[in-house]
Design a protein around this motif. Structure first.
Motif, PDB file in Angstrom:
ATOM      1  N   ARG A  26      -9.691   3.566  -0.828  1.00 46.57           N
ATOM      2  CA  ARG A  26      -8.240   3.402  -0.982  1.00 46.57           C
ATOM      3  C   ARG A  26      -7.555   4.759  -0.967  1.00 46.57           C
ATOM      4  N   ARG A  29      -7.626   6.292   2.793  1.00 46.69           N
ATOM      5  CA  ARG A  29      -6.737   5.640   3.751  1.00 46.69           C
ATOM      6  C   ARG A  29      -5.283   5.760   3.377  1.00 46.69           C
ATOM      7  N   LEU A  31      -3.014   3.619   2.724  1.00 42.45           N
ATOM      8  CA  LEU A  31      -2.369   2.312   2.802  1.00 42.45           C
ATOM      9  C   LEU A  31      -3.415   1.235   3.032  1.00 42.45           C
ATOM     10  N   GLY A  32      -3.129   0.060   2.532  1.00 44.16           N
ATOM     11  CA  GLY A  32      -4.000  -1.073   2.792  1.00 44.16           C
ATOM     12  C   GLY A  32      -3.714  -1.651   4.164  1.00 44.16           C
ATOM     13  N   ASN A  33      -4.559  -2.544   4.609  1.00 46.09           N
ATOM     14  CA  ASN A  33      -4.382  -3.152   5.928  1.00 46.09           C
ATOM     15  C   ASN A  33      -3.065  -3.904   6.026  1.00 46.09           C
ATOM     16  N   GLU A  34      -2.668  -4.581   4.948  1.00 43.78           N
ATOM     17  CA  GLU A  34      -1.434  -5.349   4.976  1.00 43.78           C
ATOM     18  C   GLU A  34      -0.224  -4.420   5.098  1.00 43.78           C
ATOM     19  N   GLN A  35      -0.222  -3.325   4.373  1.00 43.89           N
ATOM     20  CA  GLN A  35       0.888  -2.384   4.449  1.00 43.89           C
ATOM     21  C   GLN A  35       0.908  -1.677   5.796  1.00 43.89           C
ATOM     22  N   GLU A  36      -0.243  -1.363   6.315  1.00 42.81           N
ATOM     23  CA  GLU A  36      -0.311  -0.690   7.606  1.00 42.81           C
ATOM     24  C   GLU A  36       0.187  -1.593   8.730  1.00 42.81           C
ATOM     25  N   LEU A  38       2.579  -3.659   8.547  1.00 46.85           N
ATOM     26  CA  LEU A  38       4.031  -3.756   8.483  1.00 46.85           C
ATOM     27  C   LEU A  38       4.740  -2.474   8.889  1.00 46.85           C
ATOM     28  N   MET A  39       3.993  -1.415   9.124  1.00 47.92           N
ATOM     29  CA  MET A  39       4.597  -0.150   9.519  1.00 47.92           C
ATOM     30  C   MET A  39       5.145  -0.264  10.947  1.00 47.92           C
TER      31      MET A  39
END
Length: 64
Positions: A26, A29, A31-36, A38-39
């Motif tokens: 964590r 990286r 950001l998590g996959n979900e946050q990434e 939404l970028m």
């Protein structure tokens, strides 16, 4: 009794090992996959404020 102590020790050891790996991934990286997901994409243009866009289009229509 020794088997229970060994089992608890190994369980705690494995839990600590996985927590270190999880926190390390964590931190690396950011950001998590979900946050990434939404970028915005890199090719997108920056957002334009509505007031500036209206003034620019009005100036283009009047030839300024």
């Amino acid at each position: 009794m020794e088997a229970l102590a060994i089992t608890i020790f190994l369980s705690v050891l494995l839990a600590a090992f996985f927590m270190v790996l999880f926190l390390g991934s964590r931190h690396r990286r950011g950001l998590g996959n979900e946050q990434e997901a939404l970028m915005p994409l890199e090719d997108d243009l920056p957002p334009v404020r509505p007031g500036r866009a209206a003034k620019t289009h009005a100036a283009d229509r009047h030839g300024s």
